[in-house]
Design an enzyme around this catalytic site. Sequence first.
Site, short mmCIF file in Angstrom:
data_model
loop_
_atom_site.label_atom_id
_atom_site.label_comp_id
_atom_site.label_asym_id
_atom_site.label_seq_id
_atom_site.Cartn_x
_atom_site.Cartn_y
_atom_site.Cartn_z
N CYS A 114 0.76 -1.30 -0.14
CA CYS A 114 -0.44 0.38 -0.11
C CYS A 114 0.84 1.13 -0.22
O CYS A 114 2.37 1.17 0.22
CB CYS A 114 -1.22 0.16 1.26
N ARG A 164 2.02 1.46 -6.02
CA ARG A 164 1.83 0.55 -4.71
C ARG A 164 0.33 -0.41 -4.81
O ARG A 164 0.23 -0.64 -3.14
CB ARG A 164 2.44 1.30 -3.91
N TRP A 214 -3.62 -1.76 -1.29
CA TRP A 214 -3.56 -2.99 -2.25
C TRP A 214 -4.33 -4.00 -1.02
O TRP A 214 -3.12 -4.88 0.00
CB TRP A 214 -2.57 -2.97 -2.19
N ASN A 239 0.75 0.09 6.16
CA ASN A 239 0.72 -0.36 4.95
C ASN A 239 1.86 -1.69 5.68
O ASN A 239 2.85 -1.39 6.20
CB ASN A 239 1.66 -0.16 4.16
N GLY A 240 0.95 -2.59 5.44
CA GLY A 240 1.85 -4.28 5.66
C GLY A 240 0.93 -4.85 6.11
O GLY A 240 -0.27 -4.91 6.49
N GLU A 279 7.99 -20.00 -20.34
CA GLU A 279 8.04 -18.59 -20.18
C GLU A 279 9.00 -17.86 -20.40
O GLU A 279 8.53 -16.95 -20.75
CB GLU A 279 7.66 -18.88 -18.03
N LYS A 330 8.14 -14.59 -22.28
CA LYS A 330 9.03 -13.33 -21.84
C LYS A 330 9.33 -12.66 -23.22
O LYS A 330 9.51 -11.61 -23.49
CB LYS A 330 9.77 -13.28 -20.86
N GLU A 389 6.59 -10.95 -25.56
CA GLU A 389 6.87 -10.04 -24.98
C GLU A 389 6.72 -9.23 -26.18
O GLU A 389 6.62 -7.97 -25.75
CB GLU A 389 6.11 -10.53 -23.31
N HIS A 417 12.46 -33.92 -32.12
CA HIS A 417 11.27 -34.14 -33.67
C HIS A 417 10.88 -32.91 -33.92
O HIS A 417 9.54 -32.55 -34.00
CB HIS A 417 10.04 -34.80 -32.34
N LYS A 448 -2.80 -5.79 -19.57
CA LYS A 448 -2.37 -6.44 -18.58
C LYS A 448 -3.17 -7.23 -17.68
O LYS A 448 -3.12 -8.35 -17.47
CB LYS A 448 -1.52 -5.51 -17.72
C1 G6P Z 1 -2.57 -11.22 -20.30
C2 G6P Z 1 -1.12 -10.71 -19.37
C3 G6P Z 1 -0.18 -11.45 -19.03
C4 G6P Z 1 -0.75 -12.73 -18.05
C5 G6P Z 1 -2.37 -13.10 -18.87
C6 G6P Z 1 -3.51 -13.67 -17.70
O1 G6P Z 1 -2.01 -11.54 -21.18
O2 G6P Z 1 -0.32 -9.43 -20.57
O3 G6P Z 1 0.24 -11.30 -18.82
O4 G6P Z 1 -0.52 -13.86 -17.91
O5 G6P Z 1 -3.01 -11.87 -19.15
O6 G6P Z 1 -3.57 -12.30 -17.31
P1 G6P Z 1 -4.16 -13.18 -15.15
O7 G6P Z 1 -4.34 -11.39 -14.89
O8 G6P Z 1 -5.33 -14.10 -15.47
O9 G6P Z 1 -3.27 -14.10 -14.62
#
Ligand code: G6P
Length: 615
Positions: A2, A27, A75, A101-102, A488, A492, A495, A511, A610
Amino acid sequence: MCGIVGYIGHREAYPIIIKGLQRLEYRGYDSAGIALYDGTNIKLSKTKGKVSDLKEKIENEISTKGTLGIGHTRWATHGVPNDVNSHPHTSNSGDLVIIHNGIIENYDSLKQELIKRGYTFQSDTDTEVLINLIEDVKKNENLKLGKAVQVALNQVVGAYAIAVFDKNKPNEIVVAKLGSPLAIGVGDDEFFIASDASPFIEYTKNAIYLEDEEMAIIRRGKDIKVRKIQNDNLVDPYVQKLQLNLEQIEKGGYEHFMLKEIYEQPSAILDTFRGRLLSNEAIIKMVGVEDNMKKFLAADRIIIVACGTSWHAGLVAEYIFEDLARIPVEVEYASEFRYRNPVITEKDVVIAISQSGETADTLAAIKLAKSKGAFVFGVCNVVGSTIARETNAGAYTHAGPEIGVASTKAFTTQITVLTLIALRLARAKGTMSSSEFRQHLIELEMIPAKVEEALKSDAYVKTIADIYKDSKNFLYLGRGFNFPVALEGALKLKEISYIHAEGYPAAEMKHGPIALIDEQMPVVVIATKKGHYEKVVSNIQEIKSRKGRIIGIVTKGDTSVKELADYVIEVPETLECLTPLLTTIPLQLLSYHIAVMLNKNVDQPRNLAKSVTVE
Ligand code: G6P
């Protein structure tokens, strides 16, 4: 996570606090509130939503007059985001006000004690418990505010950065810190308090950063008194000259949120198992699992649904659940699951993983599973999000807000939560001996420090990034627990750098992908000790004989891969099932540095969002 802001001085507090909260929204942004002292009374306004919602509400609702005030952007950790759970919180008498915050881990036992003594609570927060504890101590022992805060904090287990004031002594604010950040801006007959220096950077360049277990009594016209919370010893505060600009402060001095979030992983993982992993007692405490243990133990299988990076965390979990708890697991893309008439019964447990808790396909998959009678458990980062509300039970990751579109700390904290669940179920099912269980807890507890160590390869990873940044394709290979990490790693890179990359189980290379390998092709191979190490080394030899460029992710001290690979990046040794938490780190850094070198918009890559709330 937070954000907190406070002001005491000769200026109007409101404009400073509201602007400061806006700067701290990175935050947390699920609710916000402000308390102002107008010379006679405390004026409080708070609301679910963003700081802009608070601004609109406050300016219609109360007078914003006053030269003392505190504000908070939340948060949520305890209690869903709503108006009542928002900070500031007041004590039962209405005299004391707090922002926090905590997480107060022992809030429930403290709350029960206070209820016995006649205290009542309006919110579900740990913070309201703390302010009433302070009030109780203050009244019973007839103490000044600072002393009461100190005595109360010595009864608290957890993490905090707090600011408290008493309407009967409106010339002082008491602050304290353990685990969460707290900066004090020192001006001319005025003081600022904030989670970082961004709220006061234009007013003063003089800042005191409190250390853990320190508290300060801030009074107008007086020097700041800083003391140790535990033993009362006075501390000579070090006043720093700030040289950062605003943007740098919000990003904690990092160039991008993504890098900041990569570096936050040791503390995010720690926050995620805080209060849950109790290695001394050799137990894991997870209310959502405990309350539904019968369902988990009776399950024929676990189906994991998720999208994107969360789906990769689900794949890691498949290996962990099956290995440790011997429960069959299927991992599904939520978008496929929801449209393919899946066989689901009441004996299935569905785990939905989502950072945002808002992904449309994951939400639809949950609704489908529920309609067929399955028990649905959520693993979300955003407290009170739609998925968190729609699931029958769940466990939050405590990663704090993730701003960079490419998910980093959400991934490792999701794996952390899922590992805790697998371990808890393994113990309940008796698929692990007590000594194995204890060893896993001890090793898991060491992960934050080992992530810290893995992060030290950053400069070296950057040199590797420079060498391969112009490659058109990348291949990522891994086996077992690290196969999803290869996926993953490739995701990354795609993306944020827009370089084509594929992740593959190492043995599957022959294969198909092996046809792509030539001297232009960098192949990132996760080859940590244990597991299928020898087999991965054979795969590396196959790449080498086709002149592929090899970047090995290896266990510290490895020699075999070093002989074959062009470059090796070391990670510390740990249990095999925990290696994804470490091998992920260099892959995040590699994609980050390549993207920066290619001048891409790291935090907001093209075409991506996002949170994907459409199909
Ligand atoms: C979007 C974001 C990814 C994320 C995916 C699933 O594609 O760009 O970073 O992994 O959605 O999102 P979630 O909030 O359900 O983990």
